[in-house]
Design a protein around this motif. Structure first.
Motif, PDB file in Angstrom:
ATOM      1  N   PRO A  68       0.624  -1.302   0.084  1.00 19.35           N
ATOM      2  CA  PRO A  68       0.087   0.098  -0.080  1.00 19.35           C
ATOM      3  C   PRO A  68       0.783   1.243   0.028  1.00 19.35           C
ATOM      4  O   PRO A  68       0.470   2.247  -0.605  1.00 19.35           O
ATOM      5  CB  PRO A  68      -0.845   0.016   1.390  1.00 19.35           C
ATOM      6  CG  PRO A  68      -0.888  -1.516   1.557  1.00 19.35           C
ATOM      7  CD  PRO A  68       0.339  -2.125   0.934  1.00 19.35           C
ATOM      8  N   MET A  69       1.894   1.229   0.781  1.00 22.17           N
ATOM      9  CA  MET A  69       2.542   2.752   0.951  1.00 22.17           C
ATOM     10  C   MET A  69       3.633   2.605  -0.660  1.00 22.17           C
ATOM     11  O   MET A  69       3.439   3.828  -0.991  1.00 22.17           O
ATOM     12  CB  MET A  69       3.657   2.442   2.049  1.00 22.17           C
ATOM     13  CG  MET A  69       3.214   2.621   3.254  1.00 22.17           C
ATOM     14  SD  MET A  69       2.206   4.164   3.606  1.00 22.17           S
ATOM     15  CE  MET A  69       2.024   3.877   5.336  1.00 22.17           C
ATOM     16  N   GLY A  70       3.827   1.692  -1.087  1.00 21.79           N
ATOM     17  CA  GLY A  70       4.464   1.747  -2.336  1.00 21.79           C
ATOM     18  C   GLY A  70       3.698   2.233  -3.461  1.00 21.79           C
ATOM     19  O   GLY A  70       4.042   3.273  -4.057  1.00 21.79           O
ATOM     20  N   VAL A 114       4.786   1.493  10.629  1.00 23.29           N
ATOM     21  CA  VAL A 114       4.252   2.360   9.624  1.00 23.29           C
ATOM     22  C   VAL A 114       4.982   3.152   8.786  1.00 23.29           C
ATOM     23  O   VAL A 114       4.962   3.406   7.631  1.00 23.29           O
ATOM     24  CB  VAL A 114       2.691   3.080  10.235  1.00 23.29           C
ATOM     25  CG1 VAL A 114       2.032   3.798   9.179  1.00 23.29           C
ATOM     26  CG2 VAL A 114       1.899   2.134  10.821  1.00 23.29           C
ATOM     27  N   ALA A 115       5.758   3.809   9.617  1.00 21.26           N
ATOM     28  CA  ALA A 115       6.918   4.628   8.948  1.00 21.26           C
ATOM     29  C   ALA A 115       7.853   3.930   8.115  1.00 21.26           C
ATOM     30  O   ALA A 115       8.287   4.578   7.105  1.00 21.26           O
ATOM     31  CB  ALA A 115       7.255   5.568  10.083  1.00 21.26           C
ATOM     32  N   GLY A 116       8.197   2.867   8.623  1.00 24.22           N
ATOM     33  CA  GLY A 116       9.248   2.064   8.168  1.00 24.22           C
ATOM     34  C   GLY A 116       8.821   1.470   6.617  1.00 24.22           C
ATOM     35  O   GLY A 116       9.553   1.435   5.663  1.00 24.22           O
ATOM     36  N   ALA A 117       7.526   1.265   6.485  1.00 22.44           N
ATOM     37  CA  ALA A 117       6.939   0.737   5.221  1.00 22.44           C
ATOM     38  C   ALA A 117       6.868   1.884   4.095  1.00 22.44           C
ATOM     39  O   ALA A 117       6.811   1.619   2.950  1.00 22.44           O
ATOM     40  CB  ALA A 117       5.707   0.335   5.617  1.00 22.44           C
ATOM     41  N   THR A 118       7.362   3.131   4.655  1.00 13.81           N
ATOM     42  CA  THR A 118       7.322   4.229   3.393  1.00 13.81           C
ATOM     43  C   THR A 118       8.695   4.222   2.794  1.00 13.81           C
ATOM     44  O   THR A 118       8.877   4.720   1.622  1.00 13.81           O
ATOM     45  CB  THR A 118       6.872   5.509   4.155  1.00 13.81           C
ATOM     46  OG1 THR A 118       8.052   5.846   4.967  1.00 13.81           O
ATOM     47  CG2 THR A 118       5.600   5.479   4.855  1.00 13.81           C
ATOM     48  N   SER A 396       8.535  -2.143  -6.346  1.00 18.10           N
ATOM     49  CA  SER A 396       9.620  -2.349  -5.407  1.00 18.10           C
ATOM     50  C   SER A 396       9.073  -2.679  -4.014  1.00 18.10           C
ATOM     51  O   SER A 396       9.607  -3.543  -3.175  1.00 18.10           O
ATOM     52  CB  SER A 396      10.354  -0.945  -5.112  1.00 18.10           C
ATOM     53  OG  SER A 396      10.915  -0.403  -6.250  1.00 18.10           O
ATOM     54  N   ALA A 397       7.736  -2.428  -3.476  1.00 18.41           N
ATOM     55  CA  ALA A 397       7.335  -2.756  -2.361  1.00 18.41           C
ATOM     56  C   ALA A 397       7.155  -4.136  -2.629  1.00 18.41           C
ATOM     57  O   ALA A 397       6.959  -5.094  -1.529  1.00 18.41           O
ATOM     58  CB  ALA A 397       5.849  -1.983  -2.025  1.00 18.41           C
ATOM     59  N   THR A 398       6.525  -4.739  -3.891  1.00 18.51           N
ATOM     60  CA  THR A 398       6.289  -6.285  -3.967  1.00 18.51           C
ATOM     61  C   THR A 398       7.633  -7.143  -3.699  1.00 18.51           C
ATOM     62  O   THR A 398       7.547  -8.060  -3.153  1.00 18.51           O
ATOM     63  CB  THR A 398       5.565  -6.397  -5.209  1.00 18.51           C
ATOM     64  OG1 THR A 398       4.498  -5.748  -5.484  1.00 18.51           O
ATOM     65  CG2 THR A 398       5.458  -7.786  -5.389  1.00 18.51           C
ATOM     66  N   SER A 399       8.741  -6.349  -4.073  1.00 21.12           N
ATOM     67  CA  SER A 399       9.829  -6.970  -3.961  1.00 21.12           C
ATOM     68  C   SER A 399      10.406  -7.199  -2.373  1.00 21.12           C
ATOM     69  O   SER A 399      10.671  -8.455  -1.941  1.00 21.12           O
ATOM     70  CB  SER A 399      11.058  -6.419  -4.682  1.00 21.12           C
ATOM     71  OG  SER A 399      12.527  -6.817  -4.431  1.00 21.12           O
ATOM     72  N   GLU A 400       9.809  -6.060  -1.605  1.00 23.90           N
ATOM     73  CA  GLU A 400      10.335  -5.942  -0.328  1.00 23.90           C
ATOM     74  C   GLU A 400       9.559  -6.874   0.426  1.00 23.90           C
ATOM     75  O   GLU A 400       9.651  -7.651   1.603  1.00 23.90           O
ATOM     76  CB  GLU A 400      10.123  -4.546   0.458  1.00 23.90           C
ATOM     77  CG  GLU A 400      11.284  -3.481  -0.366  1.00 23.90           C
ATOM     78  CD  GLU A 400      12.679  -4.232  -0.147  1.00 23.90           C
ATOM     79  OE1 GLU A 400      12.884  -4.484   1.073  1.00 23.90           O
ATOM     80  OE2 GLU A 400      13.576  -3.931  -1.108  1.00 23.90           O
ATOM     81  N   THR A 401       8.316  -7.011   0.059  1.00 25.98           N
ATOM     82  CA  THR A 401       7.247  -7.837   0.823  1.00 25.98           C
ATOM     83  C   THR A 401       7.522  -9.119   0.525  1.00 25.98           C
ATOM     84  O   THR A 401       7.598 -10.216   1.593  1.00 25.98           O
ATOM     85  CB  THR A 401       5.838  -7.695   0.217  1.00 25.98           C
ATOM     86  OG1 THR A 401       5.438  -6.381   0.238  1.00 25.98           O
ATOM     87  CG2 THR A 401       5.068  -8.629   0.970  1.00 25.98           C
TER      88      THR A 401
END
Length: 525
Positions: A68-70, A114-118, A396-401
């Motif tokens: 969501p943040m990505g 929450v902040a780290g997810a950004t 990028s967020a998908t890769s991190e997930t």
């Protein structure tokens, strides 16, 4: 110095240095908390449940909010999201450092998650905006990958040094100046990029993403610690159900968080899969290495952390070598080689015994990490190159997930294998005369056995340590053999899935998103 022929200049590399700062802080966070945990327990006196939430709420929310943040960064601007996230992280760290109760600390840790997810999806997407030349982008991603490994390695060392001189809150307070610096320098060195084609934010998709990842990560981690219990197993089932609902939502929504058609791209699909397996291997064995150094070899936590710095030298050399070869060798072959290197590390780890020299385990851990991290560096480039620019944040967020999920699965699966062998080896072998609670503690974990042995002292304590340390080594050997098999299968899969992709960093899928008016006169250099 300005950019010429698409090459980034000094300003872009200075911008990369800015992006490395929050990356280091985030990867150091869990390491320092492990050291601070006993001091927090003494000062705040949390219950057993509160202690677990203090440790885990950060990673649960981080995993659930990455995608969501990505996607949000793609819509409001990746630099803006990074500035908001690092500001919030600094404020939450300040609150955590002066928390005077377990509830306050849990709330602060939740805000940190929450902040780290950004941060992670923003940094990767901004690297794409800074470096348009494929070769430079590959080198930048290699440096970024080194920061990930370096932060994870330095975290325990920094935590130990701070706690030797200051109170437990210092491990949180130390991050405040670094994170507070980002909002000041980011507008000067980082471009603002956002997509004009992303459409409205998919709130339902975000809720489903959180509802899928939170119970899934919780269940996997809890099963790794507590074994087969109905609650974590049910949590995994609930997470999978919400995950299926998320897939349906992504397919049907007019403006999904992430375009599911990305997974039809072989490079993207293969890179995500390889990234998950590489994190599975590296993080799945980190716990064994740490326990071996402290509980088998008897090193203090700080001494163990300092010794653990040595393998990072090999990791840095491996990442540099892969970066140099990326333009000449097909990525599928490099990833296959990386997995085979990791397999060799697991094979060496399977030979480490209670009386083995320290260099055996350190070398094995370094080889495993070198193979895994060099592979993950290549996947980051492939994900960025395969995804259209307007979805680079969500991609990028998908890769991190995938990394978070691979890490949790690695700890759960390999940890469960080791724990099962440990328990089986101790059946009928514990010294007689132990109280029931002491025998149960020694049978459950090596840490419990070390505590019981310290209470017993003398010959009985030494006998208990010899038996349980031998059982732990047997469990570690079995988990290492499983790692060899997994890495061999992963090497074959990487060759099959990615073998046809040509050598050299891939060109980006599309031009970057629109530049804000204020930035139009400030080219990326």
């Amino acid at each position: 110095m300005t950019a010429t022929h698409g090459l980034a200049g000094r300003r872009a590399w200075a911008g990369l240095a800015v992006l490395l700062l929050p990356t280091l802080v985030l990867t150091m966070d869990m390491g320092v908390l492990f050291f601070a945990s006993p001091f927090i327990s003494t000062d705040l006196r949390p219950s057993a449940v509160q202690q677990l939430w203090i440790m885990d709420i950060y990673s649960f929310l981080l995993a659930g909010l990455l995608i969501p943040m990505g996607a949000l960064g793609d819509r409001i601007g990746r630099r803006r999201l990074l500035v908001l996230g690092t500001t919030a992280f600094a404020a939450a760290s300040l609150a955590a450092s002066y928390a005077d109760g377990a509830g306050q600390l849990i709330a602060a840790r939740a805000a940190l998650g929450v902040a780290g997810a950004t941060v992670m999806p923003s940094t990767l997407a901004l690297i794409r905006s800074l470096f348009h030349d494929p070769g430079q982008r590959q080198r930048a991603l290699g440096v970024w990958g080194g920061a990930l490994t370096g932060g994870a390695t330095l975290g325990p060392v920094v935590g130990g040094l701070l706690l030797d001189h200051f109170w437990w809150g210092s491990v949180f307070l130390a991050t405040v100046p670094v994170m507070a610096l980002i909002p000041l320098v980011a507008p000067l060195l980082l471009p603002e990029r956002r997509s004009a084609q992303a459409g409205p934010f998919d709130l339902l998709g975000a809720v489903l993403s959180i509802a899928a990842m939170l119970p899934l990560v919780y269940g996997v981690k809890t099963l790794a610690v507590d074994g087969r219990h109905p609650l974590p197993a049910a949590a995994v089932a609930v997470g999978l159900l919400f995950g299926a609902a998320l897939v349906v939502r992504l397919r049907r929504a007019a403006h999904p968080l992430l375009d599911p058609r990305l997974f039809r791209i072989r490079a993207f699909r293969g890179a995500i899969t390889v990234n998950t397996v590489a994190m599975f291997a590296m993080m799945g064995f980190t716990l064994f290495t740490s326990q071996y150094l402290q509980l088998v070899k008897g090193l203090s936590p700080l001494s163990a952390a300092l010794w653990a710095l040595l393998p990072s030298v090999g990791v840095g050399a491996a990442v540099g070598t892969v970066g140099a070869l990326a333009g000449k060798v097909r990525p599928g072959r490099l990833m296959t080689a990386g997995f085979l290197v990791a397999a060799a590390g697991f094979a060496l780890m399977s030979r480490a015994g209670v009386d083995s020299p320290l260099w055996v385990v350190l070398t094995a851990a370094g080889v495993i990490a070198a193979g895994s991290v060099s592979t993950m560096t290549l996947t980051a480039e492939m994900v960025l190159a395969a995804a259209p620019a307007e979805q680079s944040g969500a991609a990028s967020a998908t890769s991190e997930t995938a990394s978070e999920l691979g890490s949790s699965l690695g700890i759960a699966v390999l940890g469960s294998v080791g724990a099962a062998v440990y328990g089986a080896r101790l059946d009928g072998r514990l010294p007689g005369g132990l109280p029931a609670d002491a025998a149960r503690a020694a049978h459950d974990t090596l840490g419990g056995a070390v505590t019981v042995a310290a209470r017993l002292g003398g010959g009985a304590g030494e006998q208990l340590l010899a038996v349980t340390r031998s059982a732990f080594a047997d469990g570690m050997h079995t988990a290492a053999v499983a790692g060899v098999v997994l890495m061999a299968v992963a090497a074959l899969a990487a060759a099959r899935m990615l073998g046809g992709i040509p050598a050299g960093p891939a060109p980006m899928a599309a031009a970057d998103g629109p530049v804000e008016p204020r930035q139009a006169a400030e080219p990326v250099v």
